[in-house]
Enzyme design. Structure first.
Site: not given
Length: 108
Positions: A78-79
């Protein structure tokens, strides 16, 4: 039904999938059914840093799929983008977590 790939990408991201395939890896893709927004809100309520939020989301995805595929290496990603409007500054934090046989590897 999924093949017996060594690596499972716990993500619905076509870009992440393509990056791994372009690197020559044989992968399966399994999209985890997780409530990302609920986890983000819970972590924000605890004043978690953007790095911790990205890691938490990646870990949740890897755990969800890793529990169903304990003999596979599972990669959750994820970011989180952090920005300040007045300073016009930003930073992108990426969380990469891998699990295999319920052992965790934090990738930075």
């Amino acid at each position: 039904m999924h093949s017996q790939s060594v690596l499972i990408l716990a993500s619905g991201s076509e870009i992440r999938k393509q990056l791994l395939l372009n690197a020559g890896l044989s992968i399966d893709v399994v999209k985890p059914m997780v409530d990302e927004e609920a986890l983000k809100l819970a972590l924000q309520a605890e004043n978690a840093s953007p790095r911790d939020i990205a890691d938490g989301l990646a870990e949740m995805k890897a755990a969800r799929i890793g529990n169903k595929h304990p003999n596979s290496l599972v990669l959750g990603c994820d970011q989180v983008l952090e920005f300040e409007l007045n300073a016009k500054a930003h930073a992108c934090f990426r969380g990469l977590m891998a699990t295999y046989l319920m052992l965790w590897v934090y990738l930075y």
